[in-house]
Write a protein that holds these residues in place. Sequence first.
Motif, short mmCIF file in Angstrom:
data_model
loop_
_atom_site.label_atom_id
_atom_site.label_comp_id
_atom_site.label_asym_id
_atom_site.label_seq_id
_atom_site.Cartn_x
_atom_site.Cartn_y
_atom_site.Cartn_z
N TYR A 68 0.85 -1.19 0.00
CA TYR A 68 0.00 0.00 0.00
C TYR A 68 0.89 1.24 0.00
O TYR A 68 1.23 1.77 1.05
CB TYR A 68 -0.88 0.04 1.26
CG TYR A 68 -2.13 -0.80 1.23
CD1 TYR A 68 -3.38 -0.20 1.10
CD2 TYR A 68 -2.08 -2.18 1.36
CE1 TYR A 68 -4.54 -0.97 1.10
CE2 TYR A 68 -3.22 -2.96 1.36
CZ TYR A 68 -4.46 -2.35 1.23
OH TYR A 68 -5.61 -3.10 1.23
N ASN A 70 2.01 5.12 -0.12
CA ASN A 70 1.36 6.37 0.30
C ASN A 70 0.76 7.13 -0.87
O ASN A 70 -0.31 7.74 -0.74
CB ASN A 70 2.38 7.28 1.00
CG ASN A 70 2.66 6.85 2.42
OD1 ASN A 70 1.93 6.06 3.00
ND2 ASN A 70 3.74 7.35 2.98
N TRP A 72 -0.35 6.03 -3.73
CA TRP A 72 -1.24 5.24 -4.60
C TRP A 72 -2.67 5.42 -4.10
O TRP A 72 -2.99 5.09 -2.96
CB TRP A 72 -0.83 3.77 -4.53
CG TRP A 72 -1.64 2.81 -5.35
CD1 TRP A 72 -2.86 2.29 -5.02
CD2 TRP A 72 -1.29 2.21 -6.60
NE1 TRP A 72 -3.29 1.41 -5.98
CE2 TRP A 72 -2.34 1.35 -6.97
CE3 TRP A 72 -0.18 2.34 -7.44
CZ2 TRP A 72 -2.31 0.60 -8.15
CZ3 TRP A 72 -0.17 1.59 -8.62
CH2 TRP A 72 -1.21 0.74 -8.97
N ASN A 74 -4.36 7.79 -2.99
CA ASN A 74 -4.53 8.64 -1.82
C ASN A 74 -4.48 7.86 -0.51
O ASN A 74 -5.12 8.24 0.49
CB ASN A 74 -5.86 9.40 -1.91
CG ASN A 74 -5.89 10.65 -1.04
OD1 ASN A 74 -4.86 11.28 -0.81
ND2 ASN A 74 -7.07 11.01 -0.55
N TYR A 75 -3.70 6.79 -0.47
CA TYR A 75 -3.68 5.96 0.74
C TYR A 75 -3.09 6.68 1.95
O TYR A 75 -3.46 6.37 3.09
CB TYR A 75 -2.92 4.65 0.48
CG TYR A 75 -3.82 3.57 -0.09
CD1 TYR A 75 -5.06 3.32 0.48
CD2 TYR A 75 -3.42 2.80 -1.17
CE1 TYR A 75 -5.90 2.34 -0.04
CE2 TYR A 75 -4.25 1.81 -1.69
CZ TYR A 75 -5.49 1.59 -1.12
OH TYR A 75 -6.31 0.62 -1.62
N SER A 78 -5.91 8.00 3.71
CA SER A 78 -6.74 6.93 4.26
C SER A 78 -6.15 6.38 5.56
O SER A 78 -6.87 6.14 6.53
CB SER A 78 -6.89 5.80 3.24
OG SER A 78 -7.67 6.21 2.14
N PHE A 79 -4.82 6.18 5.58
CA PHE A 79 -4.18 5.69 6.80
C PHE A 79 -4.46 6.64 7.97
O PHE A 79 -4.82 6.22 9.06
CB PHE A 79 -2.66 5.58 6.61
CG PHE A 79 -2.22 4.68 5.50
CD1 PHE A 79 -3.01 3.61 5.08
CD2 PHE A 79 -1.00 4.89 4.85
CE1 PHE A 79 -2.60 2.77 4.05
CE2 PHE A 79 -0.59 4.06 3.84
CZ PHE A 79 -1.37 3.00 3.43
N ASP A 120 -3.65 -5.64 -1.37
CA ASP A 120 -4.21 -4.76 -2.40
C ASP A 120 -3.71 -5.32 -3.73
O ASP A 120 -2.62 -4.98 -4.18
CB ASP A 120 -3.73 -3.33 -2.19
CG ASP A 120 -4.45 -2.34 -3.09
OD1 ASP A 120 -5.62 -2.05 -2.82
OD2 ASP A 120 -3.84 -1.85 -4.06
N GLN A 292 -9.17 -5.96 -2.16
CA GLN A 292 -8.61 -5.88 -0.82
C GLN A 292 -9.11 -7.07 0.01
O GLN A 292 -10.02 -6.94 0.82
CB GLN A 292 -8.99 -4.55 -0.15
CG GLN A 292 -8.42 -3.32 -0.83
CD GLN A 292 -9.05 -3.02 -2.17
OE1 GLN A 292 -10.27 -3.05 -2.31
NE2 GLN A 292 -8.24 -2.74 -3.17
N TRP A 307 -10.57 -2.39 8.41
CA TRP A 307 -9.91 -1.61 7.35
C TRP A 307 -10.67 -1.76 6.04
O TRP A 307 -10.93 -0.77 5.35
CB TRP A 307 -8.47 -2.07 7.20
CG TRP A 307 -7.76 -1.55 6.00
CD1 TRP A 307 -7.38 -2.25 4.88
CD2 TRP A 307 -7.33 -0.19 5.76
NE1 TRP A 307 -6.75 -1.43 3.98
CE2 TRP A 307 -6.71 -0.16 4.48
CE3 TRP A 307 -7.41 0.99 6.50
CZ2 TRP A 307 -6.16 1.01 3.95
CZ3 TRP A 307 -6.88 2.16 5.95
CH2 TRP A 307 -6.26 2.16 4.69
N LEU A 311 -12.61 1.29 4.01
CA LEU A 311 -12.33 1.65 2.62
C LEU A 311 -13.61 1.75 1.80
O LEU A 311 -13.70 2.55 0.87
CB LEU A 311 -11.40 0.62 1.98
CG LEU A 311 -9.95 0.59 2.46
CD1 LEU A 311 -9.19 -0.56 1.80
CD2 LEU A 311 -9.25 1.92 2.18
N TYR A 320 -10.68 7.99 -1.63
CA TYR A 320 -10.27 7.44 -2.93
C TYR A 320 -10.55 8.44 -4.05
O TYR A 320 -9.72 8.70 -4.92
CB TYR A 320 -11.06 6.16 -3.22
CG TYR A 320 -10.48 4.88 -2.69
CD1 TYR A 320 -9.13 4.56 -2.86
CD2 TYR A 320 -11.30 3.95 -2.05
CE1 TYR A 320 -8.62 3.36 -2.40
CE2 TYR A 320 -10.79 2.74 -1.58
CZ TYR A 320 -9.45 2.45 -1.76
OH TYR A 320 -8.96 1.25 -1.29
#
Length: 385
Positions: A68, A70, A72, A74-75, A78-79, A120, A292, A307, A311, A320
Amino acid sequence: MSPKLSTGSGRTISRISAAALGVAVLLSACSAPNSSDGTGSSARQLGSSLDEITQRAKEEGKVHLLAYPNDWANYAESFDLFTKKYGVKVEVSNPEFSSSQELEAVRNLKGQPTQPDVLDIGATFTQPAIDDKLVAPYKPSTFAEIPEQLKDPNGNWVAAYYGVMSIAADANKVDVPKTWADLKDPKYKGKIAMGDPRDGAMQLAAVFAASLANGGSLDNITPGIDFFADLAKDGYLVPAESGSQALATGQAAVMVDWNFNLPGVKDEMEKSGVNLQIATPSDGVFGTYYAQPLTVSSPQPNAGALWIDWLLSDDGAISYAKSGAIPARYQTLAKNGAIPADVLQNLPPKEVIEKITFPSPANNEAATAKITADWGPRVASKMGF
């Protein structure tokens, strides 16, 4: 060791042999302590409701992810949002791993505390993950709102987002190609960065898109291979570490990637003097998803399930969409007006989204077999791979 390839947006596709990867992950596994029950498998049980899953996830304290990046989809945001909402930390190992490497890691780390909880993976890797018993069924609370093509009916995987293949170029050097056919213009000779579709879902999608643009279909990817074989033979293609790096260094001027990755690298590339302009080809609209799945014997099964649920929630979907990734629940969200207007502008036009059809597992399997057989002698050998 073979050269590394990239999707062009930070997710490196390392062409590492299975043996070399196996040594690396096994060393990690052997150095890890035994899991909580001392048998090599997790003693934790998945809660029976979202409330129970949430509470148990908080007790587990973290979710361990694999591949995953950072930048890609907008992860990074998301984290941060996930941790702020639930107090559950997000750990990411090997963010640049390819989908094939993700599955190999689960094979070698199964039952160990270092095993990832959620993957992912590209669409072509979902069936192998099921066949090899690497994933565990989990149906998130929004399962009914996910289109049939974006989920396994038994819950072995769900896809939280999808994208459309796009073409980008440094407008300071060349005009932006508007169609796949445009790439055969002599002005792009020696300027098109392209990775290897045998190793990454994004590159395979580019071949699918080129096939659709040249009389092919989801059942027939051969015209796409023919297209890139012609480009390779005539010296149009550039093997590069990554598309964005190739543009930043001047090695290439054109790249292909998912629509949701290109906006994320645009600002960064400006620092290198690259005026990145993006187009969605009108002659080959192709989209596919990333899934996922919850892994089998997940060390933190509740945090992993939470998680996945997050998502697919409205908040996860909006995160996303900020990158241009199309949320799996797009139709429901659009109907409910749940995506803010300024965020909606980041997505492809509605008419483009409506054109997208997804390849079936059988389509993906046939395409992968054809690529495996033909890409090396017809394309890669002419590119220096």
